[in-house]
Design a protein around this motif. Structure first.
Motif, PDB file in Angstrom:
ATOM      1  N   ILE A 511       0.840  -1.202   0.000  1.00  0.00           N
ATOM      2  CA  ILE A 511       0.000   0.000   0.000  1.00  0.00           C
ATOM      3  C   ILE A 511       0.873   1.249   0.000  1.00  0.00           C
ATOM      4  CG2 ILE A 511      -1.713   1.329   1.292  1.00  0.00           C
ATOM      5  CD1 ILE A 511      -2.741  -1.355   2.420  1.00  0.00           C
ATOM      6  N   LEU A 512       1.936   1.233   0.813  1.00  0.00           N
ATOM      7  CA  LEU A 512       2.862   2.367   0.848  1.00  0.00           C
ATOM      8  C   LEU A 512       3.460   2.618  -0.528  1.00  0.00           C
ATOM      9  CD1 LEU A 512       4.771   4.457   2.216  1.00  0.00           C
ATOM     10  CD2 LEU A 512       6.328   2.531   2.643  1.00  0.00           C
ATOM     11  N   THR A 513       3.962   1.571  -1.167  1.00  0.00           N
ATOM     12  CA  THR A 513       4.641   1.750  -2.451  1.00  0.00           C
ATOM     13  C   THR A 513       3.668   2.220  -3.520  1.00  0.00           C
ATOM     14  OG1 THR A 513       6.112  -0.068  -1.795  1.00  0.00           O
ATOM     15  CG2 THR A 513       6.247   0.686  -4.057  1.00  0.00           C
ATOM     16  N   MET A 514       2.475   1.658  -3.565  1.00  0.00           N
ATOM     17  CA  MET A 514       1.460   2.158  -4.480  1.00  0.00           C
ATOM     18  C   MET A 514       1.231   3.651  -4.267  1.00  0.00           C
ATOM     19  SD  MET A 514      -1.585  -0.727  -4.535  1.00  0.00           S
ATOM     20  CE  MET A 514      -2.590   0.242  -5.668  1.00  0.00           C
ATOM     21  N   SER A 515       1.164   4.045  -3.018  1.00  0.00           N
ATOM     22  CA  SER A 515       0.831   5.423  -2.682  1.00  0.00           C
ATOM     23  C   SER A 515       1.912   6.403  -3.126  1.00  0.00           C
ATOM     24  CB  SER A 515       0.598   5.551  -1.174  1.00  0.00           C
ATOM     25  OG  SER A 515      -0.435   4.694  -0.755  1.00  0.00           O
ATOM     26  N   VAL A 516       3.176   6.083  -2.847  1.00  0.00           N
ATOM     27  CA  VAL A 516       4.240   7.018  -3.232  1.00  0.00           C
ATOM     28  C   VAL A 516       4.379   7.067  -4.746  1.00  0.00           C
ATOM     29  CG1 VAL A 516       5.471   6.790  -1.053  1.00  0.00           C
ATOM     30  CG2 VAL A 516       6.093   5.293  -2.954  1.00  0.00           C
ATOM     31  N   VAL A 517       4.137   5.945  -5.418  1.00  0.00           N
ATOM     32  CA  VAL A 517       4.169   5.932  -6.882  1.00  0.00           C
ATOM     33  C   VAL A 517       3.083   6.846  -7.435  1.00  0.00           C
ATOM     34  CG1 VAL A 517       3.605   4.469  -8.863  1.00  0.00           C
ATOM     35  CG2 VAL A 517       5.297   3.705  -7.194  1.00  0.00           C
ATOM     36  N   LEU A 518       1.886   6.750  -6.891  1.00  0.00           N
ATOM     37  CA  LEU A 518       0.782   7.597  -7.348  1.00  0.00           C
ATOM     38  C   LEU A 518       1.030   9.060  -7.011  1.00  0.00           C
ATOM     39  CD1 LEU A 518      -2.153   5.238  -6.318  1.00  0.00           C
ATOM     40  CD2 LEU A 518      -1.504   5.848  -8.666  1.00  0.00           C
ATOM     41  N   ALA A 519       1.594   9.314  -5.825  1.00  0.00           N
ATOM     42  CA  ALA A 519       1.852  10.698  -5.428  1.00  0.00           C
ATOM     43  C   ALA A 519       2.893  11.339  -6.332  1.00  0.00           C
ATOM     44  CB  ALA A 519       2.313  10.731  -3.975  1.00  0.00           C
ATOM     45  N   LYS A 520       3.936  10.598  -6.663  1.00  0.00           N
ATOM     46  CA  LYS A 520       4.942  11.177  -7.557  1.00  0.00           C
ATOM     47  C   LYS A 520       4.373  11.385  -8.956  1.00  0.00           C
ATOM     48  CE  LYS A 520       9.623  10.858  -9.273  1.00  0.00           C
ATOM     49  NZ  LYS A 520      10.940  10.182  -9.275  1.00  0.00           N
ATOM     50  N   ALA A 521       3.563  10.452  -9.421  1.00  0.00           N
ATOM     51  CA  ALA A 521       2.939  10.619 -10.732  1.00  0.00           C
ATOM     52  C   ALA A 521       2.058  11.862 -10.767  1.00  0.00           C
ATOM     53  CB  ALA A 521       2.115   9.376 -11.082  1.00  0.00           C
ATOM     54  N   ALA A 522       1.337  12.115  -9.676  1.00  0.00           N
ATOM     55  CA  ALA A 522       0.479  13.304  -9.612  1.00  0.00           C
ATOM     56  C   ALA A 522       1.315  14.578  -9.641  1.00  0.00           C
ATOM     57  CB  ALA A 522      -0.378  13.253  -8.353  1.00  0.00           C
ATOM     58  N   ARG A 523       2.427  14.586  -8.901  1.00  0.00           N
ATOM     59  CA  ARG A 523       3.286  15.778  -8.907  1.00  0.00           C
ATOM     60  C   ARG A 523       3.859  16.035 -10.296  1.00  0.00           C
ATOM     61  NH1 ARG A 523       9.009  15.316  -6.682  1.00  0.00           N
ATOM     62  NH2 ARG A 523       9.503  15.424  -8.897  1.00  0.00           N
ATOM     63  N   LEU A 524       4.335  14.992 -10.956  1.00  0.00           N
ATOM     64  CA  LEU A 524       4.900  15.160 -12.295  1.00  0.00           C
ATOM     65  C   LEU A 524       3.827  15.618 -13.281  1.00  0.00           C
ATOM     66  CD1 LEU A 524       7.269  12.049 -12.474  1.00  0.00           C
ATOM     67  CD2 LEU A 524       7.889  14.443 -12.089  1.00  0.00           C
ATOM     68  N   HIS A 525       2.600  15.161 -13.089  1.00  0.00           N
ATOM     69  CA  HIS A 525       1.502  15.609 -13.949  1.00  0.00           C
ATOM     70  C   HIS A 525       1.320  17.116 -13.832  1.00  0.00           C
ATOM     71  CE1 HIS A 525      -2.415  15.439 -15.995  1.00  0.00           C
ATOM     72  NE2 HIS A 525      -2.812  16.312 -15.090  1.00  0.00           N
ATOM     73  N   HIS A 526       1.386  17.629 -12.618  1.00  0.00           N
ATOM     74  CA  HIS A 526       1.234  19.077 -12.409  1.00  0.00           C
ATOM     75  C   HIS A 526       2.404  19.851 -13.001  1.00  0.00           C
ATOM     76  CE1 HIS A 526      -2.398  18.639 -10.149  1.00  0.00           C
ATOM     77  NE2 HIS A 526      -1.826  17.974  -9.157  1.00  0.00           N
ATOM     78  N   GLU A 527       3.533  19.168 -13.187  1.00  0.00           N
ATOM     79  CA  GLU A 527       4.699  19.811 -13.810  1.00  0.00           C
ATOM     80  C   GLU A 527       4.677  19.667 -15.325  1.00  0.00           C
ATOM     81  OE1 GLU A 527       8.079  18.006 -12.014  1.00  0.00           O
ATOM     82  OE2 GLU A 527       7.726  18.884 -10.030  1.00  0.00           O
ATOM     83  N   GLY A 528       3.601  19.085 -15.848  1.00  0.00           N
ATOM     84  CA  GLY A 528       3.471  18.923 -17.286  1.00  0.00           C
ATOM     85  C   GLY A 528       4.065  17.642 -17.834  1.00  0.00           C
ATOM     86  N   ARG A 529       4.415  16.722 -16.934  1.00  0.00           N
ATOM     87  CA  ARG A 529       5.007  15.445 -17.349  1.00  0.00           C
ATOM     88  C   ARG A 529       3.992  14.330 -17.092  1.00  0.00           C
ATOM     89  NH1 ARG A 529      10.589  14.842 -14.380  1.00  0.00           N
ATOM     90  NH2 ARG A 529      10.497  12.881 -15.558  1.00  0.00           N
TER      91      ARG A 529
END
Length: 599
Positions: A511-529
């Motif tokens: 659950i932790l690993t899923m969460s950090v993966v999703l959180a980083k993906a969300a941050r990169l999305h906001h950066e246009g990636r």
């Protein structure tokens, strides 16, 4: 929870922790959704350090030769000492580079991508070297001694594991006070000691009789002292060239002031809480950094291999299963990277006010397991060419990808610093299940409920938004299941159910690993990636498959097979299962040292 000692070693009163919330059945997405990034000035400092070390390694280290000779190049340690790379986090005032935790990780990762044995020398120095202890020691005579020895440019390590096994709480090495009370005489044997053959100082764990009660203590021992000797150098299946040894202490005299005095002698660990956390954090440098390096290499070698292969005229990369394999390794690299960032960057940015001690405690095991999946998958992909050594490939004119060497090195990472299943059991015992049971009935009942609120999915595509909601639901399910399991199996009997506790621990890890993966993906999305969305979706899809299997272990629908009875019958020598080993030669064959080297 006003007293952190009443909860567990990793709890920090008033400082929120994402994984601590998962352990309690609470999914606090707001804490992690604004995923942390490295400070730009710190990133530049890390870039410069990585570049300097890369130049040294390219010029001084032939990693294939290190693997063949089982020896580091002559003069390498002196150059690493002179340039500060043996003291990555120590202050420049004492010969170090003063790097942040994350930049230290980056430097060790770079070293591991060229030579894992060299990376482990750096990792030992950082994880359990004298500099780690110095940063936790209060001002005084011992602090001054360690500081001076660091100024002298020492190499150091930690001598804890013994032939009886590292899992034992006590140590057979004894510390006996001298008649005048000014020193101790240490006697015992230590094995599997990283940097043991090259260390100037090792911290030695030993049992000391204090008022009729044995207590574990740590002592700073000079390896030049009379009675200290190297019994033999270890040679492992991998990491060949990494200096590691069995050590003997035969009445080594250690001044009393070189003993670390415990703050809390009743702790389950052998060192103070602060030092324990320093060592826990150090495992990310020692294990997670090489795990990420090897996974990244596997990803590159997969591309190299697939792009030059065709099957019956059709590109190998056009095959569906190959696409699954390559993309899975890509997602695994993304996952280890996200875990490392989340576990280390908040420690470098205390203003964030986040407690990542729980994450640091589990990231070693998670990253080593992910790395092994990536390495094993890459071996399958390359098949015979992967199993073949790089020199053999070179002799026949094939690209000399060193997968075979790194495959052996990757297997070590699941053992070094603690075997994965034991670390997962200890995480369950020392962290996860400290929130459940009769002593915490009211607390756990309250904490395991978060109202079922759905997390904000901003920055995630529909597929990953579903994965996020699943992670939140799994967290609530975990809290309820842990609460019920602890109620049905009160301590201390609770801890006899190791297999199920490990399953609960691994569920939290997923659950932790899923969460950090999703959180980083969300941050990169906001950066246009947006490319990270697909990586996150792939990782989470596989994690959900693993979770389904783990829940079958944690909450079996029916009684399973009688593992104890079958195991006991075999271990007792019962003839019932004798046929299992008929037709093979079980005698241990004679050995010969084919690489005597410097032993």
């Amino acid at each position: 929870m006003s007293d952190s000692k009443s909860v567990n070693l990793f709890h920090r009163h008033g400082v929120p922790s994402f994984l601590e919330g998962i352990y309690q059945g609470r999914f606090e997405w707001d804490m992690i959704s604004n995923f942390v990034a490295q400070d730009s000035a710190d990133e530049k400092a890390g870039d410069a350090a990585v570049e300097r070390l890369t130049d040294i390694l390219r010029n001084r280290v032939n990693p294939t030769a290190v693997d063949a000779t089982r020896e580091l190049p002559e003069g390498l340690l002196e150059e690493l000492r002179r340039t500060g790379f043996l003291n990555l986090q120590d202050s420049p005032d004492i010969g170090g580079l003063g790097l942040s935790s994350y930049n230290t990780f980056r430097v060790v990762q770079a070293a591991a991508s060229w030579s894992v044995p060299v990376a482990l020398v750096l990792g030992i120095q950082t994880a359990v070297g004298s500099g780690t202890y110095l940063r936790a020691l209060p001002p005084g005579e011992l602090h001054s001694y360690v500081e001076q020895r660091l100024l002298d440019g020492i190499i150091s390590g930690s001598a804890d594991t013994e032939p009886a096994g590292a899992s034992n709480s006590a140590r057979r090495t004894r510390a006996v006070p001298t008649d005048d009370g000014e020193a101790f005489l240490l006697t015992g044997e230590k094995i599997h000691i990283g940097n043991g053959p090259i260390a100037d100082i090792v911290t030695v764990s030993a049992m000391l009789d204090e008022d009729g009660q044995d207590r574990p203590r740590l002592f700073f021992v000079e390896t030049s002292d009379p009675g200290f000797s190297i019994r033999s150098r270890h040679e492992f299946m991998g990491v060949k060239g990494f200096p590691n040894a069995a050590l003997v202490l035969d009445g080594v005299r250690v001044p009393r002031e070189r003993m670390i005095v415990e703050v809390d002698p009743d702790t389950e660990v052998r060192i103070t809480a602060e030092l324990t956390m320093a060592v826990v954090r150090g495992r990310l440098h020692l294990i997670t950094a090489p795990s990420l390096a090897i996974s990244k290499l596997c990803l590159e070698w997969s591309r190299n291999f697939v792009n030059r292969r065709t099957i019956d005229g059709r590109p190998l990369g056009a095959r569906e299963e190959i696409q699954h394999m390559v993309s899975s390794t890509m997602a695994d690299v993304f996952a280890i990277q996200a875990l490392a960032e989340w576990s280390l960057l908040p420690a470098d940015q205390p203003d964030l006010g986040l407690n990542v001690a729980f994450e640091q405690n589990v990231t070693k095991a998670i990253s080593a397991e992910i790395c092994w999946r990536a390495a094993d998958r890459t071996m399958d992909l390359l098949a015979g060419e992967g199993f073949e050594t790089a020199p053999s490939k070179a002799r026949r004119g094939a690209p000399a990808l060193p997968l075979e060497r790194f495959y052996r090195d990757a297997r070590n990472l699941r053992i070094s610093g603690g075997v994965s299943f034991l670390l997962q059991f200890w995480a369950a015992r020392m962290s996860q299940f400290t929130y459940y049971g009769p002593d915490h009935a009211g607390q756990s009942a309250a904490l395991s409920q978060d109202g079922g609120q759905q997390p904000c999915t901003d920055g995630l595509d529909p597929l990953n938004a579903d994965h996020l909601r699943f992670a939140a639901a799994e967290t609530r399910r975990l809290g309820a299941a842990c609460q019920k399991f602890a109620a049905d199996h009160p301590a201390p009997g609770l801890y006899e159910h190791q297999h199920r506790l490990i399953a609960f621990s691994r569920i939290a890890d997923e659950i932790l690993t899923m969460s950090v993966v999703l959180a980083k993906a969300a941050r990169l999305h906001h950066e246009g990636r947006t490319e990270a969305q697909d990586l996150a979706a792939i990782y989470c899809a596989h994690a959900r498959d693993r979770l389904a299997a783990l829940w079958r272990q944690a909450e079996p629908v029916t009684a399973g097979p009688d593992h104890a009875a079958v195991s006991d019958a075999w271990l007792s020598g019962d003839d019932t299962y004798a046929s299992l080993i008929t037709g093979v030669i079980t005698d241990v064959p004679p050995t010969a040292d084919t690489h005597p080297g410097k032993r």
